[in-house]
Motif scaffolding. Structure first.
Motif, PDB file in Angstrom:
ATOM      1  N   ALA A  56       0.829  -1.209   0.000  1.00  0.00           N
ATOM      2  CA  ALA A  56       0.000   0.000   0.000  1.00  0.00           C
ATOM      3  C   ALA A  56       0.864   1.260   0.000  1.00  0.00           C
ATOM      4  N   ALA A  57       1.943   1.254   0.762  1.00  0.00           N
ATOM      5  CA  ALA A  57       2.838   2.416   0.805  1.00  0.00           C
ATOM      6  C   ALA A  57       3.477   2.650  -0.558  1.00  0.00           C
ATOM      7  N   ALA A  58       3.867   1.587  -1.233  1.00  0.00           N
ATOM      8  CA  ALA A  58       4.456   1.721  -2.564  1.00  0.00           C
ATOM      9  C   ALA A  58       3.436   2.285  -3.546  1.00  0.00           C
ATOM     10  N   GLU A  59       2.201   1.815  -3.455  1.00  0.00           N
ATOM     11  CA  GLU A  59       1.128   2.338  -4.316  1.00  0.00           C
ATOM     12  C   GLU A  59       0.906   3.823  -4.050  1.00  0.00           C
ATOM     13  N   ASN A  60       0.829   4.196  -2.778  1.00  0.00           N
ATOM     14  CA  ASN A  60       0.580   5.595  -2.415  1.00  0.00           C
ATOM     15  C   ASN A  60       1.713   6.503  -2.865  1.00  0.00           C
ATOM     16  N   LEU A  61       2.946   6.060  -2.684  1.00  0.00           N
ATOM     17  CA  LEU A  61       4.105   6.852  -3.094  1.00  0.00           C
ATOM     18  C   LEU A  61       4.114   7.064  -4.605  1.00  0.00           C
ATOM     19  N   ALA A  62       3.692   6.045  -5.337  1.00  0.00           N
ATOM     20  CA  ALA A  62       3.803   6.073  -6.794  1.00  0.00           C
ATOM     21  C   ALA A  62       2.648   6.789  -7.481  1.00  0.00           C
ATOM     22  N   TYR A  72       7.759   2.897 -11.865  1.00  0.00           N
ATOM     23  CA  TYR A  72       9.159   2.853 -11.432  1.00  0.00           C
ATOM     24  C   TYR A  72       9.288   3.258  -9.964  1.00  0.00           C
ATOM     25  N   LYS A  73       8.526   4.249  -9.540  1.00  0.00           N
ATOM     26  CA  LYS A  73       8.550   4.642  -8.120  1.00  0.00           C
ATOM     27  C   LYS A  73       8.046   3.496  -7.253  1.00  0.00           C
ATOM     28  N   LYS A  74       6.981   2.859  -7.706  1.00  0.00           N
ATOM     29  CA  LYS A  74       6.417   1.735  -6.962  1.00  0.00           C
ATOM     30  C   LYS A  74       7.442   0.609  -6.842  1.00  0.00           C
ATOM     31  N   ALA A  75       8.044   0.247  -7.954  1.00  0.00           N
ATOM     32  CA  ALA A  75       9.015  -0.843  -7.957  1.00  0.00           C
ATOM     33  C   ALA A  75      10.233  -0.512  -7.099  1.00  0.00           C
ATOM     34  N   GLU A  76      10.725   0.705  -7.200  1.00  0.00           N
ATOM     35  CA  GLU A  76      11.894   1.084  -6.410  1.00  0.00           C
ATOM     36  C   GLU A  76      11.579   1.032  -4.916  1.00  0.00           C
ATOM     37  N   LYS A  77      10.412   1.505  -4.536  1.00  0.00           N
ATOM     38  CA  LYS A  77      10.007   1.446  -3.124  1.00  0.00           C
ATOM     39  C   LYS A  77       9.965  -0.008  -2.652  1.00  0.00           C
ATOM     40  N   LEU A  78       9.400  -0.897  -3.477  1.00  0.00           N
ATOM     41  CA  LEU A  78       9.333  -2.308  -3.097  1.00  0.00           C
ATOM     42  C   LEU A  78      10.711  -2.928  -2.989  1.00  0.00           C
ATOM     43  N   PHE A  79      11.589  -2.679  -3.975  1.00  0.00           N
ATOM     44  CA  PHE A  79      12.869  -3.364  -3.876  1.00  0.00           C
ATOM     45  C   PHE A  79      13.777  -2.771  -2.815  1.00  0.00           C
ATOM     46  N   TYR A 106      11.494  -7.009 -12.274  1.00  0.00           N
ATOM     47  CA  TYR A 106      11.265  -8.155 -11.395  1.00  0.00           C
ATOM     48  C   TYR A 106      10.332  -7.764 -10.249  1.00  0.00           C
ATOM     49  N   CYS A 107      10.596  -6.633  -9.611  1.00  0.00           N
ATOM     50  CA  CYS A 107       9.786  -6.224  -8.466  1.00  0.00           C
ATOM     51  C   CYS A 107       8.365  -5.870  -8.863  1.00  0.00           C
ATOM     52  N   LEU A 108       8.178  -5.372 -10.071  1.00  0.00           N
ATOM     53  CA  LEU A 108       6.825  -5.054 -10.529  1.00  0.00           C
ATOM     54  C   LEU A 108       6.016  -6.296 -10.853  1.00  0.00           C
ATOM     55  N   ARG A 110       7.199  -9.900 -10.651  1.00  0.00           N
ATOM     56  CA  ARG A 110       7.521 -11.242 -10.168  1.00  0.00           C
ATOM     57  C   ARG A 110       7.699 -11.355  -8.662  1.00  0.00           C
ATOM     58  N   LEU A 111       7.993 -10.267  -7.980  1.00  0.00           N
ATOM     59  CA  LEU A 111       8.239 -10.354  -6.537  1.00  0.00           C
ATOM     60  C   LEU A 111       7.018 -10.927  -5.830  1.00  0.00           C
ATOM     61  N   VAL A 112       5.860 -10.410  -6.182  1.00  0.00           N
ATOM     62  CA  VAL A 112       4.609 -10.943  -5.644  1.00  0.00           C
ATOM     63  C   VAL A 112       3.811 -11.461  -6.831  1.00  0.00           C
ATOM     64  N   GLU A 113       3.757 -12.771  -6.935  1.00  0.00           N
ATOM     65  CA  GLU A 113       3.026 -13.396  -8.037  1.00  0.00           C
ATOM     66  C   GLU A 113       1.633 -13.775  -7.545  1.00  0.00           C
ATOM     67  N   ARG A 114       0.687 -13.592  -8.400  1.00  0.00           N
ATOM     68  CA  ARG A 114      -0.685 -13.934  -8.037  1.00  0.00           C
ATOM     69  C   ARG A 114      -0.881 -15.442  -8.062  1.00  0.00           C
ATOM     70  N   LYS A 115      -1.669 -15.918  -7.127  1.00  0.00           N
ATOM     71  CA  LYS A 115      -2.024 -17.327  -7.086  1.00  0.00           C
ATOM     72  C   LYS A 115      -3.154 -17.574  -8.059  1.00  0.00           C
ATOM     73  N   ASN A 116      -3.253 -18.779  -8.547  1.00  0.00           N
ATOM     74  CA  ASN A 116      -4.371 -19.149  -9.409  1.00  0.00           C
ATOM     75  C   ASN A 116      -5.625 -19.292  -8.559  1.00  0.00           C
ATOM     76  N   VAL A 117      -6.683 -18.634  -8.967  1.00  0.00           N
ATOM     77  CA  VAL A 117      -7.950 -18.705  -8.250  1.00  0.00           C
ATOM     78  C   VAL A 117      -9.065 -19.000  -9.238  1.00  0.00           C
ATOM     79  N   SER A 118     -10.135 -19.512  -8.723  1.00  0.00           N
ATOM     80  CA  SER A 118     -11.321 -19.767  -9.537  1.00  0.00           C
ATOM     81  C   SER A 118     -12.511 -19.098  -8.887  1.00  0.00           C
ATOM     82  N   TRP A 119     -13.415 -18.634  -9.712  1.00  0.00           N
ATOM     83  CA  TRP A 119     -14.606 -17.959  -9.230  1.00  0.00           C
ATOM     84  C   TRP A 119     -15.812 -18.825  -9.569  1.00  0.00           C
TER      85      TRP A 119
END
Length: 122
Positions: A56-62, A72-79, A106-108, A110-119
């Motif tokens: 959330a902080a990375a999103e807010n900063l970016a 790029y701001k988001k990714a840099e904050k995360l890494f 990578y940080c944008l 692959r760092l957090v990969e989504r899991k497979n879900v079904s609806w």
């Protein structure tokens, strides 16, 4: 990371933690749980998973005043927040534009990969 057949686990299984980093990786896993790595031209760099608050902080900063996202701001904050160490220092990553771009991507994506879900409904 995927092999030529699309198997994402193939490279992860082949990766060997460099001897110089083994103790650090064990300690990081004990402290943070999952540890991910990035191979940058044969040098291993390690990251921990971000928390929801860090995401959330990375999103807010970016986000700018018009609601546009600077990825790029988001990714840099995360890494910067999640960087643990390895064979490159944080400064080396930040100072080398080619390494910076690779780590940013990578940080944008692959760092957090989504899991497979079904609806569905029942």
């Amino acid at each position: 990371m995927a092999d030529k057949t699309g198997n994402k686990d193939a490279e992860a299984q082949e990766f060997k933690v460099p001897k110089a980093c083994e103790a650090d990786v064990r300690a990081w896993k004990e402290k943070y749980g999952k540890v991910k790595y990035l191979d940058v031209d044969g040098k291993a760099v390690f990251f921990r998973m971000p928390t929801r608050q860090e995401m959330a902080a990375a999103e807010n900063l970016a986000e700018d005043e018009n609601g546009r996202m600077d990825s790029y701001k988001k990714a840099e904050k995360l890494f910067v927040d999640c960087f643990l160490g390895g064979e490159l220092t944080l400064e080396q990553v930040l100072d080398d534009v080619e390494v910076y771009m690779a780590v940013t991507e990578y940080c944008l994506f692959r760092l957090v990969e989504r899991k497979n879900v079904s609806w569905g409904s029942c």
